[in-house]
Design a protein around this motif. Sequence first.
Motif, mmCIF file in Angstrom:
data_model
loop_
_atom_site.group_PDB
_atom_site.id
_atom_site.type_symbol
_atom_site.label_atom_id
_atom_site.label_comp_id
_atom_site.label_asym_id
_atom_site.label_seq_id
_atom_site.Cartn_x
_atom_site.Cartn_y
_atom_site.Cartn_z
ATOM 1 N N LEU A 1 30.105 -6.546 -20.687
ATOM 2 C CA LEU A 1 31.396 -6.346 -21.263
ATOM 3 C C LEU A 1 32.355 -6.423 -21.238
ATOM 4 O O LEU A 1 33.438 -6.962 -21.460
ATOM 5 N N SER A 2 32.706 -5.360 -20.171
ATOM 6 C CA SER A 2 34.240 -5.296 -19.084
ATOM 7 C C SER A 2 34.862 -6.783 -18.616
ATOM 8 O O SER A 2 35.710 -7.542 -18.597
ATOM 9 N N VAL A 3 33.007 -7.798 -17.849
ATOM 10 C CA VAL A 3 33.261 -8.628 -17.061
ATOM 11 C C VAL A 3 33.736 -9.839 -17.861
ATOM 12 O O VAL A 3 34.619 -10.573 -18.217
ATOM 13 N N TYR A 4 32.951 -9.804 -19.125
ATOM 14 C CA TYR A 4 33.342 -10.706 -20.238
ATOM 15 C C TYR A 4 34.961 -10.253 -21.219
ATOM 16 O O TYR A 4 36.086 -11.513 -21.064
ATOM 17 N N MET A 5 35.275 -9.112 -20.974
ATOM 18 C CA MET A 5 36.874 -8.845 -21.397
ATOM 19 C C MET A 5 37.667 -9.440 -20.281
ATOM 20 O O MET A 5 39.258 -9.637 -20.704
ATOM 21 N N ALA A 6 37.504 -8.875 -18.882
ATOM 22 C CA ALA A 6 38.422 -9.504 -18.256
ATOM 23 C C ALA A 6 38.305 -10.821 -17.864
ATOM 24 O O ALA A 6 39.343 -10.962 -16.931
ATOM 25 N N SER A 7 37.519 -11.614 -18.392
ATOM 26 C CA SER A 7 37.127 -13.542 -17.818
ATOM 27 C C SER A 7 38.332 -13.925 -18.889
ATOM 28 O O SER A 7 38.109 -15.116 -18.460
ATOM 29 N N LYS A 8 39.150 -13.083 -19.681
ATOM 30 C CA LYS A 8 40.150 -14.168 -20.684
ATOM 31 C C LYS A 8 41.299 -14.228 -19.967
ATOM 32 O O LYS A 8 41.606 -14.910 -20.866
ATOM 33 N N TYR A 9 41.138 -12.544 -18.819
ATOM 34 C CA TYR A 9 42.719 -12.678 -18.487
ATOM 35 C C TYR A 9 42.411 -13.299 -16.763
ATOM 36 O O TYR A 9 42.213 -11.808 -15.967
ATOM 37 N N PRO A 10 42.271 -14.314 -16.693
ATOM 38 C CA PRO A 10 42.080 -14.954 -14.819
ATOM 39 C C PRO A 10 42.512 -14.347 -14.287
ATOM 40 O O PRO A 10 42.283 -13.568 -12.785
ATOM 41 N N ASP A 11 44.453 -13.885 -14.073
ATOM 42 C CA ASP A 11 45.241 -13.365 -13.655
ATOM 43 C C ASP A 11 45.179 -11.859 -13.354
ATOM 44 O O ASP A 11 45.423 -11.311 -12.205
ATOM 45 N N ASP A 12 44.584 -11.478 -14.092
ATOM 46 C CA ASP A 12 44.839 -9.892 -14.295
ATOM 47 C C ASP A 12 43.332 -9.338 -14.185
ATOM 48 O O ASP A 12 42.746 -8.261 -14.892
ATOM 49 N N PHE A 13 42.034 -10.336 -13.600
ATOM 50 C CA PHE A 13 41.027 -9.829 -14.244
ATOM 51 C C PHE A 13 40.199 -7.740 -13.409
ATOM 52 O O PHE A 13 39.656 -7.426 -14.022
ATOM 53 N N THR A 14 40.898 -7.938 -11.756
ATOM 54 C CA THR A 14 40.742 -6.535 -11.896
ATOM 55 C C THR A 14 41.278 -5.713 -12.462
ATOM 56 O O THR A 14 40.084 -4.279 -13.527
ATOM 57 N N PRO A 15 43.050 -5.389 -13.194
ATOM 58 C CA PRO A 15 43.228 -4.280 -13.690
ATOM 59 C C PRO A 15 42.519 -4.242 -15.121
ATOM 60 O O PRO A 15 42.109 -2.834 -15.667
ATOM 61 N N VAL A 16 42.371 -5.460 -15.889
ATOM 62 C CA VAL A 16 41.606 -5.539 -17.039
ATOM 63 C C VAL A 16 39.785 -4.748 -16.672
ATOM 64 O O VAL A 16 39.484 -4.167 -17.921
ATOM 65 N N PHE A 17 39.589 -5.482 -15.532
ATOM 66 C CA PHE A 17 38.126 -4.517 -15.996
ATOM 67 C C PHE A 17 38.370 -3.141 -15.033
ATOM 68 O O PHE A 17 36.920 -2.678 -16.048
ATOM 69 N N MET A 18 38.518 -3.388 -14.838
ATOM 70 C CA MET A 18 38.002 -1.866 -14.131
ATOM 71 C C MET A 18 39.574 -0.470 -15.856
ATOM 72 O O MET A 18 38.435 0.977 -16.047
ATOM 73 N N LYS A 19 40.574 -1.525 -16.651
ATOM 74 C CA LYS A 19 40.387 -0.603 -17.538
ATOM 75 C C LYS A 19 39.185 -0.021 -18.571
ATOM 76 O O LYS A 19 39.087 0.665 -18.959
ATOM 77 N N ALA A 20 38.979 -1.752 -18.251
ATOM 78 C CA ALA A 20 37.843 -1.578 -19.976
ATOM 79 C C ALA A 20 36.727 -1.042 -19.273
ATOM 80 O O ALA A 20 36.423 0.097 -19.878
ATOM 81 N N PHE A 21 36.116 -1.098 -18.250
ATOM 82 C CA PHE A 21 34.911 -0.473 -17.350
ATOM 83 C C PHE A 21 35.045 1.591 -17.918
ATOM 84 O O PHE A 21 34.174 1.501 -18.219
ATOM 85 N N PHE A 22 36.439 1.977 -16.976
ATOM 86 C CA PHE A 22 35.954 3.348 -17.114
ATOM 87 C C PHE A 22 36.547 3.722 -18.171
ATOM 88 O O PHE A 22 36.442 5.088 -18.390
ATOM 89 N N SER A 23 36.860 3.340 -19.528
ATOM 90 C CA SER A 23 37.519 4.076 -20.408
ATOM 91 C C SER A 23 36.044 3.905 -20.916
ATOM 92 O O SER A 23 35.848 4.963 -21.824
ATOM 93 N N MET A 24 34.959 2.986 -20.625
ATOM 94 C CA MET A 24 33.437 3.158 -21.457
ATOM 95 C C MET A 24 32.762 4.043 -20.803
ATOM 96 O O MET A 24 32.108 4.806 -21.419
ATOM 97 N N CYS A 25 33.225 4.051 -19.469
ATOM 98 C CA CYS A 25 31.688 4.773 -18.376
ATOM 99 C C CYS A 25 31.958 5.981 -18.431
ATOM 100 O O CYS A 25 30.574 6.402 -18.684
ATOM 101 N N ILE A 26 33.255 6.918 -18.262
ATOM 102 C CA ILE A 26 33.444 7.708 -18.365
ATOM 103 C C ILE A 26 32.026 8.807 -19.224
ATOM 104 O O ILE A 26 31.676 9.835 -18.858
ATOM 105 N N PRO A 27 32.744 8.411 -20.581
ATOM 106 C CA PRO A 27 32.634 9.350 -21.936
ATOM 107 C C PRO A 27 30.535 9.193 -21.798
ATOM 108 O O PRO A 27 29.825 10.196 -22.039
ATOM 109 N N THR A 28 30.382 8.085 -21.649
ATOM 110 C CA THR A 28 28.819 7.953 -21.537
ATOM 111 C C THR A 28 28.091 8.935 -20.454
ATOM 112 O O THR A 28 27.105 9.480 -20.549
ATOM 113 N N LEU A 29 28.546 8.715 -19.196
ATOM 114 C CA LEU A 29 28.050 9.476 -18.208
ATOM 115 C C LEU A 29 28.752 10.673 -18.469
ATOM 116 O O LEU A 29 27.456 11.499 -18.255
ATOM 117 N N ILE A 30 29.592 11.561 -19.082
ATOM 118 C CA ILE A 30 29.339 12.974 -19.970
ATOM 119 C C ILE A 30 28.098 13.364 -20.667
ATOM 120 O O ILE A 30 27.875 14.037 -20.456
#
Length: 86
Positions: free
Chosen positions: A34-63
Amino acid sequence: MLFDRSASPAPELNSRQRLAVILMDVAVLAEVTLSVYMASKYPDDFTPVFMKAFFSMCIPTLIAGIYAIRRLRNRHDDTSASGAGA
């Protein structure tokens, strides 16, 4: 050598804990997808969008996964091990 745990091996997971680990793995894979899909919509800002989306979902999942694994452990194993020395 740094983490020598030969004196006290880690306890094995029971079936409910194994299921929690499998579900957590599937959830993290879905979050990456899902994070890669969301970030692919913004190719110029791929990394920050991916990091924001992934870590905002991953941290609660790990906890939640760590909490579930600890909550689902067998209680009678802990009490029998501590009572054996007395």
